[in-house]
Design a protein around this motif. Structure first.
Motif, PDB file in Angstrom:
ATOM      1  N   LYS A 647       0.847  -1.197   0.000  1.00 51.22           N
ATOM      2  CA  LYS A 647       0.000   0.000   0.000  1.00 51.22           C
ATOM      3  C   LYS A 647       0.876   1.238   0.000  1.00 51.22           C
ATOM      4  O   LYS A 647       0.651   2.195  -0.746  1.00 51.22           O
ATOM      5  CB  LYS A 647      -0.902   0.009   1.246  1.00 51.22           C
ATOM      6  CG  LYS A 647      -2.090  -0.900   1.117  1.00 51.22           C
ATOM      7  CD  LYS A 647      -3.321  -0.137   0.653  1.00 51.22           C
ATOM      8  CE  LYS A 647      -4.308  -1.069  -0.025  1.00 51.22           C
ATOM      9  NZ  LYS A 647      -4.667  -2.225   0.809  1.00 51.22           N
ATOM     10  N   SER A 648       1.899   1.224   0.847  1.00 49.11           N
ATOM     11  CA  SER A 648       2.734   2.407   0.994  1.00 49.11           C
ATOM     12  C   SER A 648       3.458   2.712  -0.304  1.00 49.11           C
ATOM     13  O   SER A 648       3.689   3.872  -0.631  1.00 49.11           O
ATOM     14  CB  SER A 648       3.725   2.208   2.124  1.00 49.11           C
ATOM     15  OG  SER A 648       4.792   1.398   1.676  1.00 49.11           O
ATOM     16  N   VAL A 649       3.791   1.680  -1.069  1.00 47.43           N
ATOM     17  CA  VAL A 649       4.510   1.927  -2.319  1.00 47.43           C
ATOM     18  C   VAL A 649       3.524   2.332  -3.415  1.00 47.43           C
ATOM     19  O   VAL A 649       3.780   3.252  -4.193  1.00 47.43           O
ATOM     20  CB  VAL A 649       5.301   0.676  -2.749  1.00 47.43           C
ATOM     21  CG1 VAL A 649       5.942   0.901  -4.116  1.00 47.43           C
ATOM     22  CG2 VAL A 649       6.361   0.362  -1.734  1.00 47.43           C
ATOM     23  N   GLU A 650       2.379   1.638  -3.434  1.00 48.30           N
ATOM     24  CA  GLU A 650       1.471   1.846  -4.563  1.00 48.30           C
ATOM     25  C   GLU A 650       0.734   3.173  -4.505  1.00 48.30           C
ATOM     26  O   GLU A 650       0.395   3.749  -5.529  1.00 48.30           O
ATOM     27  CB  GLU A 650       0.457   0.693  -4.616  1.00 48.30           C
ATOM     28  CG  GLU A 650       1.047  -0.554  -5.267  1.00 48.30           C
ATOM     29  CD  GLU A 650       0.070  -1.690  -5.306  1.00 48.30           C
ATOM     30  OE1 GLU A 650      -1.042  -1.548  -4.758  1.00 48.30           O
ATOM     31  OE2 GLU A 650       0.420  -2.742  -5.883  1.00 48.30           O
ATOM     32  N   THR A 651       0.448   3.614  -3.281  1.00 54.62           N
ATOM     33  CA  THR A 651      -0.420   4.796  -3.177  1.00 54.62           C
ATOM     34  C   THR A 651       0.343   6.109  -3.270  1.00 54.62           C
ATOM     35  O   THR A 651      -0.251   7.167  -3.334  1.00 54.62           O
ATOM     36  CB  THR A 651      -1.180   4.778  -1.845  1.00 54.62           C
ATOM     37  OG1 THR A 651      -0.239   4.558  -0.800  1.00 54.62           O
ATOM     38  CG2 THR A 651      -2.217   3.683  -1.848  1.00 54.62           C
ATOM     39  N   ARG A 652       1.633   6.049  -3.288  1.00 51.68           N
ATOM     40  CA  ARG A 652       2.398   7.288  -3.243  1.00 51.68           C
ATOM     41  C   ARG A 652       2.814   7.699  -4.655  1.00 51.68           C
ATOM     42  O   ARG A 652       3.068   6.861  -5.510  1.00 51.68           O
ATOM     43  CB  ARG A 652       3.650   7.056  -2.387  1.00 51.68           C
ATOM     44  CG  ARG A 652       4.265   8.321  -1.864  1.00 51.68           C
ATOM     45  CD  ARG A 652       5.361   7.961  -0.883  1.00 51.68           C
ATOM     46  NE  ARG A 652       6.099   9.157  -0.550  1.00 51.68           N
ATOM     47  CZ  ARG A 652       6.226   9.620   0.693  1.00 51.68           C
ATOM     48  NH1 ARG A 652       5.663   8.952   1.684  1.00 51.68           N
ATOM     49  NH2 ARG A 652       6.927  10.699   0.942  1.00 51.68           N
ATOM     50  N   ASP A 653       2.853   8.975  -4.858  1.00 53.50           N
ATOM     51  CA  ASP A 653       3.385   9.479  -6.132  1.00 53.50           C
ATOM     52  C   ASP A 653       4.877   9.679  -5.944  1.00 53.50           C
ATOM     53  O   ASP A 653       5.329  10.673  -5.365  1.00 53.50           O
ATOM     54  CB  ASP A 653       2.699  10.809  -6.490  1.00 53.50           C
ATOM     55  CG  ASP A 653       3.222  11.330  -7.824  1.00 53.50           C
ATOM     56  OD1 ASP A 653       4.103  10.661  -8.418  1.00 53.50           O
ATOM     57  OD2 ASP A 653       2.749  12.381  -8.267  1.00 53.50           O
ATOM     58  N   TRP A 654       5.648   8.723  -6.430  1.00 56.61           N
ATOM     59  CA  TRP A 654       7.076   8.730  -6.124  1.00 56.61           C
ATOM     60  C   TRP A 654       7.859   9.715  -6.983  1.00 56.61           C
ATOM     61  O   TRP A 654       8.988  10.049  -6.677  1.00 56.61           O
ATOM     62  CB  TRP A 654       7.666   7.334  -6.287  1.00 56.61           C
ATOM     63  CG  TRP A 654       7.187   6.375  -5.246  1.00 56.61           C
ATOM     64  CD1 TRP A 654       6.185   5.490  -5.373  1.00 56.61           C
ATOM     65  CD2 TRP A 654       7.684   6.254  -3.922  1.00 56.61           C
ATOM     66  NE1 TRP A 654       6.005   4.804  -4.216  1.00 56.61           N
ATOM     67  CE2 TRP A 654       6.936   5.240  -3.288  1.00 56.61           C
ATOM     68  CE3 TRP A 654       8.701   6.908  -3.188  1.00 56.61           C
ATOM     69  CZ2 TRP A 654       7.149   4.861  -1.971  1.00 56.61           C
ATOM     70  CZ3 TRP A 654       8.920   6.498  -1.894  1.00 56.61           C
ATOM     71  CH2 TRP A 654       8.152   5.496  -1.276  1.00 56.61           C
ATOM     72  N   VAL A 655       7.239  10.133  -8.063  1.00 50.88           N
ATOM     73  CA  VAL A 655       7.958  11.079  -8.917  1.00 50.88           C
ATOM     74  C   VAL A 655       7.968  12.465  -8.282  1.00 50.88           C
ATOM     75  O   VAL A 655       8.976  13.152  -8.226  1.00 50.88           O
ATOM     76  CB  VAL A 655       7.315  11.118 -10.313  1.00 50.88           C
ATOM     77  CG1 VAL A 655       8.051  12.095 -11.214  1.00 50.88           C
ATOM     78  CG2 VAL A 655       7.314   9.727 -10.921  1.00 50.88           C
ATOM     79  N   ASN A 656       6.810  12.840  -7.790  1.00 38.27           N
ATOM     80  CA  ASN A 656       6.697  14.197  -7.246  1.00 38.27           C
ATOM     81  C   ASN A 656       6.649  14.187  -5.732  1.00 38.27           C
ATOM     82  O   ASN A 656       5.716  14.645  -5.120  1.00 38.27           O
ATOM     83  CB  ASN A 656       5.410  14.853  -7.756  1.00 38.27           C
ATOM     84  CG  ASN A 656       5.392  14.855  -9.262  1.00 38.27           C
ATOM     85  OD1 ASN A 656       6.359  15.271  -9.890  1.00 38.27           O
ATOM     86  ND2 ASN A 656       4.315  14.347  -9.840  1.00 38.27           N
ATOM     87  N   THR A 657       7.652  13.611  -5.144  1.00 38.08           N
ATOM     88  CA  THR A 657       7.643  13.588  -3.681  1.00 38.08           C
ATOM     89  C   THR A 657       8.670  14.572  -3.172  1.00 38.08           C
ATOM     90  O   THR A 657       9.561  15.012  -3.913  1.00 38.08           O
ATOM     91  CB  THR A 657       7.947  12.170  -3.183  1.00 38.08           C
ATOM     92  OG1 THR A 657       7.780  12.156  -1.770  1.00 38.08           O
ATOM     93  CG2 THR A 657       9.343  11.728  -3.530  1.00 38.08           C
ATOM     94  N   ILE A 658       8.501  14.936  -1.915  1.00 41.38           N
ATOM     95  CA  ILE A 658       9.431  15.922  -1.376  1.00 41.38           C
ATOM     96  C   ILE A 658      10.674  15.231  -0.848  1.00 41.38           C
ATOM     97  O   ILE A 658      10.701  14.015  -0.702  1.00 41.38           O
ATOM     98  CB  ILE A 658       8.768  16.730  -0.236  1.00 41.38           C
ATOM     99  CG1 ILE A 658       8.187  15.727   0.801  1.00 41.38           C
ATOM    100  CG2 ILE A 658       7.727  17.668  -0.771  1.00 41.38           C
ATOM    101  CD1 ILE A 658       7.967  16.340   2.134  1.00 41.38           C
ATOM    102  N   GLU A 659      11.652  16.021  -0.565  1.00 41.94           N
ATOM    103  CA  GLU A 659      12.909  15.482  -0.066  1.00 41.94           C
ATOM    104  C   GLU A 659      12.663  14.782   1.275  1.00 41.94           C
ATOM    105  O   GLU A 659      11.965  15.309   2.129  1.00 41.94           O
ATOM    106  CB  GLU A 659      13.932  16.596   0.128  1.00 41.94           C
ATOM    107  CG  GLU A 659      15.293  16.053   0.416  1.00 41.94           C
ATOM    108  CD  GLU A 659      16.333  17.166   0.419  1.00 41.94           C
ATOM    109  OE1 GLU A 659      15.949  18.328   0.210  1.00 41.94           O
ATOM    110  OE2 GLU A 659      17.511  16.854   0.667  1.00 41.94           O
ATOM    111  N   PRO A 660      13.197  13.594   1.451  1.00 40.54           N
ATOM    112  CA  PRO A 660      12.901  12.842   2.683  1.00 40.54           C
ATOM    113  C   PRO A 660      13.496  13.502   3.912  1.00 40.54           C
ATOM    114  O   PRO A 660      14.662  13.892   3.909  1.00 40.54           O
ATOM    115  CB  PRO A 660      13.558  11.480   2.426  1.00 40.54           C
ATOM    116  CG  PRO A 660      14.606  11.736   1.407  1.00 40.54           C
ATOM    117  CD  PRO A 660      14.087  12.839   0.543  1.00 40.54           C
ATOM    118  N   ARG A 661      12.660  13.638   4.909  1.00 35.06           N
ATOM    119  CA  ARG A 661      13.160  14.172   6.180  1.00 35.06           C
ATOM    120  C   ARG A 661      13.040  13.122   7.288  1.00 35.06           C
ATOM    121  O   ARG A 661      13.683  13.245   8.307  1.00 35.06           O
ATOM    122  CB  ARG A 661      12.334  15.410   6.589  1.00 35.06           C
ATOM    123  CG  ARG A 661      12.362  16.482   5.550  1.00 35.06           C
ATOM    124  CD  ARG A 661      11.932  17.812   6.107  1.00 35.06           C
ATOM    125  NE  ARG A 661      11.962  18.825   5.042  1.00 35.06           N
ATOM    126  CZ  ARG A 661      13.082  19.393   4.612  1.00 35.06           C
ATOM    127  NH1 ARG A 661      14.264  19.048   5.138  1.00 35.06           N
ATOM    128  NH2 ARG A 661      13.043  20.282   3.648  1.00 35.06           N
TER     129      ARG A 661
END
Lengths: 836, 387
Positions: A647-661
């Motif tokens: 779920k965590s991988v599929e539901t996220r828009d990985w292209v337009n994500t913010i820098e990981p904090r």
């Protein structure tokens, strides 16, 4: 010359006692009666000088004397000789005298006799004359009396005949009287006496009349007897009397048998109906509770048979259901005992009696026997069906002893029938019923065990449902610090090992108690248990096979079903239950099965003739089930974590994500869940072997993982000139690492289980990542997440390289799937993870 | 058994898309589409020379994006369709299009095979399968045995039936079926049934399999919870019209009779990870291939549910002679169904497997690392089926 004269004189004139003896001896000698014997005779005979010898020669003797002896001696000799002669003479005189006397007396006697005989002869003559006279007179008298004697004989004959005739003529009246007085026996006896005569002289009209009269009366009598017989109110003794009389009246025995039996049947049927009435109204729940109370009351009431039967006949069908012992008691007391009574009297009447009396109708006993057999079979069949119905109603498993006692009584009472009717099939059928009931009971126990097992599983399930909440809350409360997680979690599910032990203990206890109950069937004082076919063939192996073995198989079976059904419907079984069951199955494999079977074999002294399921088969089955359950547990738990990751991988828009904090929350959740699973498994399974690693292996391996190789891989894949290198590198790496089976069998220890779960989770993560496209920060986020997982997951698995490899793959794949691959600095990743 | 050895071919890029060239029945030819975000993607045309056991490859450029699905027209050898991802404005869009291969690709490759790698020719776009809305196409299905004029694209929760116009240069929507419901609505996969006059379609979304009647575009059956998790692929038995095979993330392969959707006819559980692809042999439907992300390929012999259940008897002795690494499937079906062999030539997840359209005993499988393996059915089994 003097000598001669002397000697001759001495011989002839000898007297005196001394001589007398010598004379005796001489006489003896003369008659050849020598006392001395022949040896002595020889020298005397030869010596001619021996004066006493037979060859004595006086001349020679005298010469010898003259020659040899002196005068004195001759004188002496002469005096001696004279003396001897003198004694001899006196002896002879005495003898002669004596004999003379005797002769005289004998002559007297003979003379006397002569006189007497003469007198006797006269008397005898007189007697014979008298006798002749008597004979003459006697002949004369008998001649005169002969006529009268013949007349008297004739008269006495006539008298007897007349008396007989009188009896005959009086017979009808007498019979009538008997009839009135109901002295049937006497009537029959009288009639029997007359019957032949009447039959013989029936051509005479008067006799015919009498015969007819008698017949009429006897018919009436028979009628009455039959009536009485038919009425049936009379006692068994009366009845048998009736039958006896009727038999004597030449009633056809067959008909009588039928009647007798039908009469008996009606009575027995009423008994059976009483029993049947007891079966019908069956209040299911209350009866079991009331059973003991009823039994007490029935025991009190069962004092006398008549009392009991009158009770039941007075209170018809709506009596509350009695317990089985009481029922069987009643059946035995009423039905079986009256059946026995009927059989005895019947045999007495028709078989023994017939053998005694009637030689003419020889086939009666056989016929009667046949009828009796059929009759008994018929009734017994009905009775058995009733008993079976009743036994079938006996569903409650609680009071087995009651059933056993009831069956025992049932069986025992049938032995009486067996004794009475040696050839009957009834006892065998009874035994069959007992066996059936026993096997039925075993089946019931099996199903009871099964329901108990399922119930306890439900209980466990509920028990698991409640503390699971507290686990969740505890771990949520434990929140940030993961080291705190295990401790708090350890407190909360206090129940898992306890549940395990209590569950297995209660199942074992249940099995034991069931075995104990079943064991009652084989108790020594139970008659049917001694039947060889009951003991050996059917029952004992039946208990082992259809009770114990079946139950164990059922446990394995149901466990497997948990795996299969849950697989499709999405895990309706709580994972903890799977874990618990797998542990139970494993315990069964290691010890419990052999224990139970040994127990069973001991209790039932099994001598198995038929092939039985060996312990090893069951153990293998249990182990298989345990393996399956554990595999399924791994699968389910892996799936739960997988779903989170997916779920965590599929539901996220990985292209337009913010820098990981931060590490994503889902990763923390994964680690938390893994930790609690680890605790859960640790409660039931041993730690297991893991490959050696240093204490700070997370640090060490992490640096390897992230720095050298990973960087090299990134570098390779991002240089446009060498696209092949990536694959080459990864392939070479794979070539040297072992192939990883994701959903593979696990071993029975914690580490293996955890490895399985983590493998499944990470592989899912990998496959999901490969389906997505990442932006720069997407990749970096994955890097952070993987590092975080790396920090915590290594400790759970047997071979940490596995985790490294899979995480490597994930990061590598996401780098491949990244449109703008710019990996994050390792130090930054570490900082982020530490902070998280 | 020299010629039973697998033939391996490596691609430079990662790849998921594989198809046999359906229209070609003489040469053994497979098409592979690559996935690369950085470079121009390619379509590799793999020719297998059966006699010499040699592979010839030709490369065509597919510049539109990374290829997720590829399928070839059953009528025209040169026509194919792809589903591809296109990245634009930091958005990833899945599109579908019909392409034509340049007519001289073959001659070029034979003369200078090295050139073809470096100077590949480009595919000629025939038409986009785009209905105007932005949708993510999962796959394109050609009408089986058809004239290459009708195809279906599965995009999000729509199944769109297209008619290709003259020379295939234009596609018009003839009808659309839409699945409305809760949860995950995207179709992941589908198959056009060759039976019933090609009027049926089966699709997979999430854990369910649905059948559609193309004449009315309405649902005709639905197998809910066909698999415990996602259904990855399905295939129709080419000879038994109601039989359908499916595979998914629960590691299982299931065989269904669509007339009774409550229970599968048969279930195989041989793989140790997700099963991504299942394919019936076109001629001998007892042969079923499955590809899994456990890097394995399994060929099963499902005699009991095939169209020739009594055709021949498999006996264990003969089987064990055939292959070393096959596993008996005794636990599941003592009858005759069995795993013929397990192929372990791949090192990475195998996402696609296809039977050759020319040789029924030959198949190709493709793993993510770009390795294409061509294998044959074991000879002993082949003879047993034939004789």
């Amino acid at each position: 010359m003097d000598g001669d004269a002397d000697s001759s004189g001495a011989v002839s004139e000898d007297s005196g006692p001394g001589r007398k003896r010598r004379v005796h001896g001489m006489l003896k000698l003369y008659y050849g009666l020598n006392e001395e014997g022949k040896a002595e005779e020889q020298p005397t005979s030869l010596d001619p000088c021996d004066i006493n010898g037979p060859h004595f020669d006086p001349e020679h003797f005298l010469n010898k004397l003259r020659r040899e002896c002196s005068l004195a001696e001759l004188m002496d000799q002469e005096t001696c000789m004279v003396k001897q002669i003198r004694s001899l003479d006196s002896d002879m005189q005495t003898l002669v005298y004596e004999n003379y006397n005797k002769f005289i007396s004998a002559t007297d006697t003979i003379r006397k006799m002569k006189n007497d005989f003469k007198k006797m002869e006269d008397e005898m003559d007189c007697l014979s004359a008298n006798m002749a006279a008597i004979t003459k007179f006697s002949a004369c008298i008998s001649g005169t009396l002969q006529d009268q004697h013949a007349q008297i004989t004739k008269l006495s004959g006539v008298h007897t005949l007349l008396r007989k005739l009188q009896f005959l003529f009086e017979l009808p009246a007498r019979l009538n009287k008997c009839l009135e007085l109901q002295a049937y026996a006497q009537a029959v006896r009288s009639h029997r006496h007359a019957r032949c005569v009447l039959q013989q002289y029936s051509h005479l009209p008067s006799f015919k009349g009498i015969q007819d009269d008698c017949h009429a009366i006897m018919d009436k009598l028979a009628q009455e007897l039959r009536q009485k017989f038919r009425d049936g109110g009379s006692s068994a003794k009366d009845l048998s009397e009736c039958v006896e009389l009727l038999l004597q009246l030449d009633e056809p025995a067959e008909e009588l048998c039928d009647k007798f039996l039908s009469h008996a049947q009606s009575r027995l049927q009423s008994d059976l109906q009483g029993l049947e009435a007891e079966i019908r109204p069956y209040p299911s729940a209350s009866a079991v509770k009331d059973a003991s109370a009823h039994r007490l009351s029935s025991a009190a009431a069962a004092g006398s048979l008549t009392d009991n039967s009158s009770n039941t006949s007075a209170i018809p069908s709506p009596t509350p259901n009695t317990d089985i012992l009481e029922f069987i008691d009643r059946g035995c007391n009423e039905f079986v005992s009256s059946l026995c009574l009927v059989i005895t009297s019947y045999q007495e009447l028709f078989i023994n009696h017939a053998q005694k009396v009637d030689l003419a109708s020889k086939n009666i006993p056989q016929m009667a026997n046949g009828k009796l057999q059929a009759f008994v079979d018929d009734l017994a069949a009905h009775y058995f069906s009733l008993v079976e119905q009743r036994i079938q109603q006996e569903k409650g498993v609680a009071d087995n002893s009651l059933l056993v006692r009831a069956l025992d009584r049932f069986h025992r009472r049938l032995q009486a029938v067996a004794k009475l009717l040696p050839g009957s099939a009834v006892p065998n059928r009874g035994t069959e019923i007992v066996i059936r009931a026993a096997t039925e009971r075993v089946k019931q126990y099996l199903s009871a065990l099964q329901t108990f097992y399922m119930d306890s599983l439900t209980d466990v399930r509920q028990a698991l449902a409640t503390p699971r909440l507290s686990v969740a809350s505890a771990s949520v409360a434990g929140g940030g610090s993961l080291l705190g997680g295990p401790t708090s979690a350890r407190d909360a599910p206090n129940s898992l090992p306890e549940l395990l032990s209590s569950l297995s203990a209660s199942i074992l206890n249940q099995i034991k108690s069931v075995l104990a109950s079943v064991h009652l069937f084989t108790a020594k004082d139970i008659t049917f248990s001694n039947k060889p076919y009951f003991k050996v063939v059917t029952f004992c192996s039946g208990v082992r096979e259809s009770l114990v073995v079946s139950f164990i198989k059922f446990v394995c079976q149901s466990s497997r079903q948990f795996c299969e059904s849950a697989g499709d419907k999405g895990g309706s079984t709580p994972p903890a239950l799977l874990l618990l069951l797998s542990r139970i199955c494993l315990d069964y494999e290691t010890s419990t099965i052999s224990y139970i079977l040994t127990l069973t074999d001991e209790q039932f002294l099994a001598q198995h003739h038929s092939p039985v399921t060996p312990v090893t088969t069951l153990c293998a089955e249990a182990r298989e089930a345990a393996q399956k359950l554990l595999n399924h547990y791994v699968k389910v738990q892996g799936l739960i974590i997988s779903q989170m990751l997916r779920k965590s991988v599929e539901t996220r828009d990985w292209v337009n994500t913010i820098e990981p904090r931060n590490v994503r929350a889902v990763m923390k959740r994964v680690v938390e869940d893994t930790t609690s699973i680890d605790v859960q498994v640790g409660l039931l399974y041993e730690e297991g072997v893991r490959k050696a690693h240093s204490s700070d292996s997370s640090k060490r391996t992490f640096s390897v993982y992230s720095s050298s190789r990973q960087q090299a891989r990134y570098a390779a894949s991002y240089t446009p000139s060498a696209p092949m290198d990536t694959n080459l590198l990864s392939n070479i790496h794979k070539l040297f690492s072992e192939r990883i089976d994701i959903f593979s069998s696990v071993e029975f220890n914690k580490v293996s289980v955890m490895t399985g779960i983590i493998k499944i989770s990470l592989k899912t993560f990998l496959e999901c990542v490969r389906l997505r496209t990442f932006g720069r920060y997407g990749l970096q986020q994955i890097q952070v997440d993987c590092h975080y997982l790396q920090m915590y997951l290594w400790r759970f698995v047997s071979d940490e390289n596995l985790v490294h490899f899979l995480l490597d793959e994930i990061v590598g794949s996401s780098a491949h799937r990244c449109v703008d691959p710019a990996p994050m600095e390792q130090s930054v990743i570490e900082v982020i993870c530490e902070r998280g | 058994m020299e010629d039973d050895a697998p033939v391996i071919y490596g691609l430079e890029f990662q790849a998921r898309a594989l198809t046999a060239q359906t229209g070609e029945t003489d040469a053994i030819r497979f098409l592979v589409g690559t996935q690369s975000l950085k470079f121009d993607n390619q379509i590799h045309i793999i020719d297998f020379d059966d006699e010499n056991n040699v592979i010839n490859k030709n490369v065509l450029l597919h510049q539109a994006g990374e290829i997720w699905h590829i399928s070839a027209s059953p009528a025209d050898k040169a026509v194919l369709s792809t589903c591809y991802n296109k990245t634009s404005d930091s958005r990833v869009v899945s599109c579908a299009a019909v392409w034509r291969m340049p007519s001289d690709w073959e001659t070029g490759s034979i003369e200078s095979p090295d050139d073809s790698v470096h100077n590949p020719q480009t595919l000629e776009l025939l038409c986009h399968l785009d209905d105007g809305n932005t949708r993510n196409s999962a796959c394109v299905l050609w009408e089986p045995l058809g004239d290459g004029k009708r195809l279906i694209s599965l995009a999000d929760n729509h199944a769109i039936l297209w008619d290709l116009q003259e020379s295939s240069s234009q596609a018009t929507i003839s009808s659309t079926a839409t699945w409305e419901g809760k949860g995950q609505l995207k179709f992941t996969s589908g198959k056009w049934s060759p039976h019933h006059n090609c009027s049926q379609l089966a699709t997979a979304n999430d854990t369910a399999i649905r059948g559609w009647d193309l004449r009315t575009m309405s649902q005709i059956y639905c197998i809910d919870n066909a698999h415990g998790q996602l259904v990855r692929d399905l295939d129709f038995n080419p000879n038994r019209q109601y039989y359908l095979a499916s595979c998914g993330d629960d590691c299982k392969v299931k065989f269904w009779d669509v007339r009774n959707v409550q229970e599968p006819v048969k279930t195989l559980e041989e793989h140790s990870h997700w099963v991504w692809s299942v394919r019936y042999n076109h001629s001998h439907d007892q042969l079923v291939l499955t590809a899994s992300s456990d890097s394995r390929l399994i060929l099963s012999n499902m005699v009991s549910i095939s169209s020739e259940p009594f055709g021949h008897l498999v006996d264990d002795e003969e089987l064990s002679e055939g292959e070393d690494n096959h596993q008996e499937d005794k636990g599941k079906e003592p009858l005759k169904d069995s795993v013929v062999s397990t192929y372990e030539e791949h090192e990475d997840s195998v996402y696609a497997v296809e039977w050759s359209s020319a040789d029924p005993w030959l198949f190709a499988s493709l793993s993510y690392d770009g390795r294409l393996v061509i294998n044959r059915v074991p000879r002993s089994l082949k003879y047993r089926i034939l004789l």
